[in-house]
Design a protein around this motif. Structure first.
Motif, PDB file in Angstrom:
ATOM      1  N   ALA A  72      39.261  33.260  40.831  1.00 52.73           N
ATOM      2  CA  ALA A  72      39.766  33.996  39.664  1.00 52.73           C
ATOM      3  C   ALA A  72      40.532  33.078  38.729  1.00 52.73           C
ATOM      4  CB  ALA A  72      40.664  35.145  40.132  1.00 52.73           C
ATOM      5  N   HIS A  73      41.394  32.211  39.285  1.00 58.39           N
ATOM      6  CA  HIS A  73      42.152  31.275  38.443  1.00 58.39           C
ATOM      7  C   HIS A  73      41.208  30.389  37.629  1.00 58.39           C
ATOM      8  CE1 HIS A  73      45.895  32.526  39.990  1.00 58.39           C
ATOM      9  NE2 HIS A  73      46.011  31.717  41.043  1.00 58.39           N
ATOM     10  N   ALA A  74      40.196  29.836  38.302  1.00 60.98           N
ATOM     11  CA  ALA A  74      39.279  28.934  37.613  1.00 60.98           C
ATOM     12  C   ALA A  74      38.460  29.669  36.563  1.00 60.98           C
ATOM     13  CB  ALA A  74      38.360  28.256  38.634  1.00 60.98           C
ATOM     14  N   ALA A 101      48.097  40.575  35.467  1.00 63.92           N
ATOM     15  CA  ALA A 101      49.041  40.826  34.380  1.00 63.92           C
ATOM     16  C   ALA A 101      48.870  39.805  33.258  1.00 63.92           C
ATOM     17  CB  ALA A 101      50.472  40.795  34.918  1.00 63.92           C
ATOM     18  N   ALA A 102      48.643  38.544  33.657  1.00 67.22           N
ATOM     19  CA  ALA A 102      48.444  37.506  32.642  1.00 67.22           C
ATOM     20  C   ALA A 102      47.166  37.754  31.847  1.00 67.22           C
ATOM     21  CB  ALA A 102      48.395  36.135  33.317  1.00 67.22           C
ATOM     22  N   LEU A 103      46.085  38.161  32.514  1.00 67.83           N
ATOM     23  CA  LEU A 103      44.843  38.466  31.804  1.00 67.83           C
ATOM     24  C   LEU A 103      45.057  39.604  30.807  1.00 67.83           C
ATOM     25  CD1 LEU A 103      42.025  38.291  34.526  1.00 67.83           C
ATOM     26  CD2 LEU A 103      42.364  36.746  32.600  1.00 67.83           C
ATOM     27  N   ALA A 104      45.809  40.623  31.235  1.00 68.64           N
ATOM     28  CA  ALA A 104      46.084  41.754  30.346  1.00 68.64           C
ATOM     29  C   ALA A 104      46.878  41.314  29.123  1.00 68.64           C
ATOM     30  CB  ALA A 104      46.844  42.836  31.104  1.00 68.64           C
ATOM     31  N   ALA A 105      47.697  40.259  29.290  1.00 68.32           N
ATOM     32  CA  ALA A 105      48.495  39.735  28.180  1.00 68.32           C
ATOM     33  C   ALA A 105      47.732  38.699  27.370  1.00 68.32           C
ATOM     34  CB  ALA A 105      49.787  39.130  28.718  1.00 68.32           C
ATOM     35  N   GLY A 106      46.481  38.421  27.762  1.00 67.54           N
ATOM     36  CA  GLY A 106      45.656  37.503  27.000  1.00 67.54           C
ATOM     37  C   GLY A 106      45.882  36.040  27.299  1.00 67.54           C
ATOM     38  N   ARG A 107      46.386  35.747  28.485  1.00 66.34           N
ATOM     39  CA  ARG A 107      46.617  34.348  28.850  1.00 66.34           C
ATOM     40  C   ARG A 107      46.313  34.159  30.330  1.00 66.34           C
ATOM     41  NH1 ARG A 107      51.280  34.838  31.627  1.00 66.34           N
ATOM     42  NH2 ARG A 107      52.645  36.580  31.060  1.00 66.34           N
ATOM     43  N   PRO A 108      45.968  32.931  30.742  1.00 65.84           N
ATOM     44  CA  PRO A 108      45.747  32.679  32.170  1.00 65.84           C
ATOM     45  C   PRO A 108      47.074  32.640  32.919  1.00 65.84           C
ATOM     46  CG  PRO A 108      45.521  30.651  30.932  1.00 65.84           C
ATOM     47  CD  PRO A 108      45.689  31.748  29.913  1.00 65.84           C
ATOM     48  N   ALA A 109      47.001  32.912  34.216  1.00 68.55           N
ATOM     49  CA  ALA A 109      48.207  32.929  35.042  1.00 68.55           C
ATOM     50  C   ALA A 109      48.748  31.519  35.213  1.00 68.55           C
ATOM     51  CB  ALA A 109      47.893  33.520  36.403  1.00 68.55           C
ATOM     52  N   ARG A 156      36.820  36.265  31.665  1.00 66.00           N
ATOM     53  CA  ARG A 156      37.921  37.174  31.961  1.00 66.00           C
ATOM     54  C   ARG A 156      37.500  38.349  32.865  1.00 66.00           C
ATOM     55  NH1 ARG A 156      42.220  37.405  28.584  1.00 66.00           N
ATOM     56  NH2 ARG A 156      42.091  39.685  28.493  1.00 66.00           N
ATOM     57  N   GLU A 157      36.312  38.913  32.610  1.00 63.32           N
ATOM     58  CA  GLU A 157      35.886  40.080  33.392  1.00 63.32           C
ATOM     59  C   GLU A 157      35.653  39.723  34.858  1.00 63.32           C
ATOM     60  OE1 GLU A 157      32.264  43.367  33.360  1.00 63.32           O
ATOM     61  OE2 GLU A 157      32.774  42.281  31.513  1.00 63.32           O
ATOM     62  N   GLU A 158      34.953  38.590  35.108  1.00 69.50           N
ATOM     63  CA  GLU A 158      34.716  38.178  36.489  1.00 69.50           C
ATOM     64  C   GLU A 158      36.010  37.743  37.155  1.00 69.50           C
ATOM     65  OE1 GLU A 158      31.874  35.208  39.176  1.00 69.50           O
ATOM     66  OE2 GLU A 158      31.649  35.230  36.978  1.00 69.50           O
ATOM     67  N   ALA A 159      36.899  37.104  36.389  1.00 71.04           N
ATOM     68  CA  ALA A 159      38.194  36.695  36.946  1.00 71.04           C
ATOM     69  C   ALA A 159      38.983  37.918  37.406  1.00 71.04           C
ATOM     70  CB  ALA A 159      38.987  35.906  35.915  1.00 71.04           C
ATOM     71  N   ALA A 160      38.995  38.977  36.578  1.00 69.83           N
ATOM     72  CA  ALA A 160      39.720  40.192  36.947  1.00 69.83           C
ATOM     73  C   ALA A 160      39.125  40.809  38.210  1.00 69.83           C
ATOM     74  CB  ALA A 160      39.681  41.196  35.796  1.00 69.83           C
ATOM     75  N   ALA A 161      37.791  40.766  38.339  1.00 62.14           N
ATOM     76  CA  ALA A 161      37.148  41.320  39.532  1.00 62.14           C
ATOM     77  C   ALA A 161      37.584  40.558  40.788  1.00 62.14           C
ATOM     78  CB  ALA A 161      35.634  41.277  39.374  1.00 62.14           C
ATOM     79  N   GLU A 162      37.738  39.237  40.672  1.00 63.79           N
ATOM     80  CA  GLU A 162      38.168  38.441  41.831  1.00 63.79           C
ATOM     81  C   GLU A 162      39.627  38.718  42.181  1.00 63.79           C
ATOM     82  OE1 GLU A 162      36.274  36.709  43.818  1.00 63.79           O
ATOM     83  OE2 GLU A 162      34.511  37.152  42.593  1.00 63.79           O
ATOM     84  N   TYR A 163      40.468  38.881  41.157  1.00 60.59           N
ATOM     85  CA  TYR A 163      41.860  39.240  41.441  1.00 60.59           C
ATOM     86  C   TYR A 163      41.924  40.591  42.164  1.00 60.59           C
ATOM     87  CZ  TYR A 163      43.819  35.546  38.425  1.00 60.59           C
ATOM     88  OH  TYR A 163      44.184  34.342  37.869  1.00 60.59           O
ATOM     89  N   ARG A 164      41.114  41.550  41.690  1.00 62.66           N
ATOM     90  CA  ARG A 164      41.109  42.869  42.333  1.00 62.66           C
ATOM     91  C   ARG A 164      40.563  42.796  43.755  1.00 62.66           C
ATOM     92  NH1 ARG A 164      39.911  44.633  36.952  1.00 62.66           N
ATOM     93  NH2 ARG A 164      37.659  44.441  37.331  1.00 62.66           N
ATOM     94  N   ALA A 165      39.641  41.863  44.007  1.00 64.77           N
ATOM     95  CA  ALA A 165      39.121  41.685  45.370  1.00 64.77           C
ATOM     96  C   ALA A 165      40.243  41.276  46.325  1.00 64.77           C
ATOM     97  CB  ALA A 165      38.008  40.644  45.375  1.00 64.77           C
ATOM     98  N   VAL A 166      41.181  40.457  45.840  1.00 62.60           N
ATOM     99  CA  VAL A 166      42.333  40.077  46.663  1.00 62.60           C
ATOM    100  C   VAL A 166      43.173  41.314  46.973  1.00 62.60           C
ATOM    101  CG1 VAL A 166      44.453  38.730  46.773  1.00 62.60           C
ATOM    102  CG2 VAL A 166      42.413  37.748  45.710  1.00 62.60           C
ATOM    103  N   LEU A 167      43.459  42.117  45.938  1.00 63.24           N
ATOM    104  CA  LEU A 167      44.310  43.285  46.140  1.00 63.24           C
ATOM    105  C   LEU A 167      43.650  44.315  47.042  1.00 63.24           C
ATOM    106  CD1 LEU A 167      45.672  43.679  42.498  1.00 63.24           C
ATOM    107  CD2 LEU A 167      46.677  42.459  44.424  1.00 63.24           C
ATOM    108  N   ALA A 168      42.310  44.376  47.013  1.00 62.36           N
ATOM    109  CA  ALA A 168      41.596  45.322  47.881  1.00 62.36           C
ATOM    110  C   ALA A 168      41.734  44.962  49.342  1.00 62.36           C
ATOM    111  CB  ALA A 168      40.124  45.366  47.489  1.00 62.36           C
TER     112      ALA A 168
END
Length: 774
Positions: free
Chosen positions: A720-722, A759-767, A729-741
């Motif tokens: 997700a970071h990479a 949260a960083a993606l929602a704010a328009g920036r990488p973590a 952004r969409e695939e990155a968010a899916a990977e972050y959600r995979a961690v939370l799942a």
């Protein structure tokens, strides 16, 4: 004498012919055998299912049959059995709750107290979850009470109920660390993941998981306070019920429930439940005598009641007389002042000789549950006959069922059977049975373990084999299910000085052991194997098993100094023996150990030396393993390009046609996974985002399948970071959600980073990134 009636006749017709040849009426046969006239009539008319072996034996005794005629009757009954459908595999964990008794009676005050604790735990209003200690003499029903509580629909345990046999009466009680590992496995933790945690980390993980459960955990047959204290939850809604013959007075802040004998009316209720209310109520005085002679002890009462339930034409007065007579003749076993041997002896007296012999032989099995196969080996009988005998013992109340299709002897019955075995079978027969069982168990362990060895795999076909070993999964199930049994045989072989057999078994288990790191006995297995190698005077053999011991010390017990000493000693032995391959493995293990200790310089020296020796020995599999280790070492030393080149060398070796048949599929798959995961950290460090994504996509999902939750979580997180830095952004968010799942399976810091990433993606920036750690 024989009757001349062939076994091809239907069972009912044969039974009628035998009865009539003795000039007996149904009522006379009922009186002589103890089987009801109605049951005999139903059997003769073919209106009953195949009668149980114990019933056949009683009929044979009533008919005064010789051995040949008795065997004919048994064979006809077996042939009449409807074809059985193959049993569906039961999906259970090693700590699945056993089936409770259907006719549980009494203990209402104790149940009320435990129910209140269960509600208190479920509400979570207390500082620490409640713990109950149920104590009492053997046979008083401690386990049955705990299981009854957990089985009740009103007991709040939405996350399930679990039971761990702590084996408190064994010579080697179950260590708390092993119980922790087993429970974590039952709660979803992967075996390989557990192997990477220290004992302290496993315990911390246990308490983290336990804090999130609303369940009942039964710690059965506990031997001491120290054995269970680490398992008591610190927070959450997990009710722990500890059963023990001891009071465990050293445990503080627990609710104590003490079981003694049943009250007279409860004893009578148990007799009614098993024997039938009409028979008991018609002979109240005799029922009182029976319950008194059984000491109002649930186990003894159940044995006597089961015996009476199968002899419907016997009065309770007659049963009481038999109990009294047996008590006078044999008083070898008691629980304090509660005499139970009378009931045991009475049940044994009505067994067929083969069933009685089976009961005595079962005392030679180690404590714990067992399957029919080792019992068949002990008795030197075919498996179907053994299953019949075990069912007869179940019917007589002398055996209990355990998880899946396994059996268990109560501790008292085991002692009683052992006493009978010593007095009736003699030392010579005992030694022969032990030897037969030991050789079969170790032969089977070797065959099962070799399923995982590249040079062996599937064993040769054998129609006479007692257990199914048709694939790796069946082999693994047998090794795990019979772990206590074959380990006991392994210890016995070591005690008998069977050194070659000891090292053979240990060698066969080498490749499998990595799949069951949490077992808790691999250190013992390889300590004994190394000692056996030394006793054989074979330095190379001893070096091999000291190398395996180095692995066991670190992977299974986190004993780093002992592991280093074992590998160092293996290196000295291998040099003395001129064994290049074992020298290579000793260096490989030392590299791995110093890598774990973050001494990268020393780790690199050993890895490089191992690589040279593996090359000299033409062992590509060992070379690949140390090369994967070198990626981590080179990264730690800041040599990113060398680490990437090493990964490339590994992939080239895997693709080389010369190695196609030399690298087993499981080694190939694991090497790719390990190498790409290790090199992904190099790419992440260097901010080579595209290369990192390529490596991480290639291994995504593979750690999850193996149960390596920590690594699985990091693959999703780092991918997700990479991706976020590549604008995906969409695939990155899916990977972050995979961690939370993954919830509790992923480490807390990994979950926190995933939250921050979203949260960083929602704010328009990488973590923001910290150092990537493996």
């Amino acid at each position: 004498m024989g009757t001349g009636v062939g076994i091809t006749a239907p069972f009912g017709r044969l039974l009628r012919a035998l009865r009539q040849s003795r000039r007996l009426t149904i009522e006379e046969l009922a009186e002589a055998s103890g089987i009801s006239g109605r049951a005999i009539g139903a059997m003769e008319r073919g209106r009953s299912r195949r009668p149980h072996r114990g019933t056949i034996t009683a009929l044979a005794q009533g008919l005064d049959l010789d051995e040949a005629a008795h065997a004919d009757l048994l064979a006809a009954a077996r042939a009449a059995r409807p074809g059985a459908l193959p049993a569906e595999p039961v999906r259970t964990t090693p700590h699945t709750l056993p089936r409770g008794v259907r006719d549980f009676v009494g203990r209402q005050a104790e149940l009320t107290e435990l129910r209140a604790l269960a509600r208190e735990a479920a509400e979570g209003a207390v500082v620490a979850p409640p713990v109950a200690v149920v104590s009492g003499p053997p046979g008083s029903g401690k386990t049955s009470l705990a299981v009854r509580l957990a089985e009740e629909p009103s007991t709040p345990c939405p996350d399930g109920a679990f039971l761990v046999d702590m084996r408190g009466l064994d010579e080697r009680p179950l260590p708390a660390e092993q119980a922790v590992a087993g429970l974590l496995g039952s709660w979803g933790a992967g075996d390989a993941e557990l192997a990477r945690l220290t004992a302290e980390e496993r315990l911390a993980r246990y308490h983290d998981v336990a804090a999130g459960l609303c369940a009942v955990l039964v710690l059965d047959n506990a031997g001491s306070e120290a054995q269970v204290r680490p398992l008591l939850p610190r927070a959450g809604r997990l009710l722990v019920v500890v059963t023990s013959r001891r009071k465990l007075a050293g445990l503080e802040g627990v609710r104590r429930v003490t079981l003694g004998a049943l009250r007279p009316r409860e004893s009578a209720a148990l007799l009614r439940a098993v024997v039938g209310a009409g028979r008991v109520d018609s002979e109240p005085r005799a029922a009182d005598v029976v319950t008194d002679l059984c000491g109002h002890l649930p186990l003894a009462l159940r044995v006597a009641a089961n015996w009476a339930a199968t002899r419907t034409n016997w009065s309770l007065d007659r049963l009481a007389g038999r109990l009294a007579d047996e008590d006078r003749r044999l008083d070898a076993l008691s629980a304090g002042d509660l005499k139970v041997n009378s009931a045991f002896a009475l049940s044994c007296s009505r067994l067929a000789p083969e069933a009685a012999r089976m009961f005595r032989l079962l005392s030679l099995l180690p404590a714990g549950d067992f399957s029919a196969a080792p019992a068949a080996v002990l008795a030197d009988l075919p498996l179907p006959d053994t299953e019949d005998l075990l069912e007869e013992l179940l019917e007589a109340g002398l055996l209990m069922t355990s998880r899946q299709s396994r059996y268990r002897l109560h501790d008292l019955l085991r002692l009683y059977a052992a006493a009978r075995h010593r007095s009736e079978d003699g030392q010579e027969r005992s030694l022969a049975a032990r030897s037969r069982l030991r050789h079969w168990l170790l032969d089977t362990a070797v065959l099962a373990g070799r399923w995982y060895e590249p040079d062996y795999g599937m064993p040769p076909a054998d129609p006479g084999r007692l257990v199914a070993l048709e694939d790796r999964e069946q082999a693994a199930r047998w090794i795990r299910a019979e772990g206590d049994t074959w380990l006991a045989a392994y210890r016995e072989a070591a005690a008998h000085g069977e050194h070659a057999r000891v090292v053979e078994v240990a060698e066969a288990m080498h490749w499998f052991s990595d799949h069951w790191v949490s077992w808790g006995h691999w250190v013992e297995v390889y300590e004994r194997a190394a000692t056996a190698g030394a006793a054989l005077g074979d330095a190379a053999l001893e070096a091999t098993h000291r190398n395996y011991l180095a692995w066991a010390y670190w992977a299974c017990a986190r004993r780093h100094d002992d592991a280093v000493e074992a590998a160092t000693r293996a290196l000295r032995l291998a040099r003395a023996a001129g064994d290049v391959l074992q020298r290579a493995w000793a260096h490989a293990y030392l590299g791995w150990l110093w890598d774990a200790d973050e001494d990268l310089s020393l780790a690199a020296d050993h890895y490089l030396r191992a690589a040279e020796l593996f090359t000299a020995a033409d062992d590509v599999n060992g070379y690949l393993q140390v090369s994967c280790g070198m990626i981590r070492v080179l990264r730690g030393a800041g040599r990113a390009q060398a680490a990437v080149e090493t990964c490339g060398d590994i992939m080239d070796a895997l693709a080389d046609p010369r190695h196609r048949d030399r690298i087993p599929p499981n080694v190939r798959e694991f090497t790719v996974l390990t190498a790409l995961y290790a090199v992904s950290f190099v790419h992440l460090d260097e901010e080579r985002w595209e290369e990192a994504v390529e490596a991480l996509r290639a291994v995504r999902g593979q750690f999850d399948a193996r149960g390596w939750h920590k690594q699985a979580g990091k693959v999703h997180l780092h991918l997700a970071h990479a991706l976020a830095r590549l604008g995906e952004r969409e695939e990155a968010a899916a990977e972050y959600r995979a961690v939370l799942a993954m919830e509790g399976d992923a480490p807390a810091d990994v979950r926190d980073e995933a939250f921050a990433g979203l949260a960083a993606l929602a704010a328009g920036r990488p973590a923001p990134l910290t150092r990537f750690s493996q």
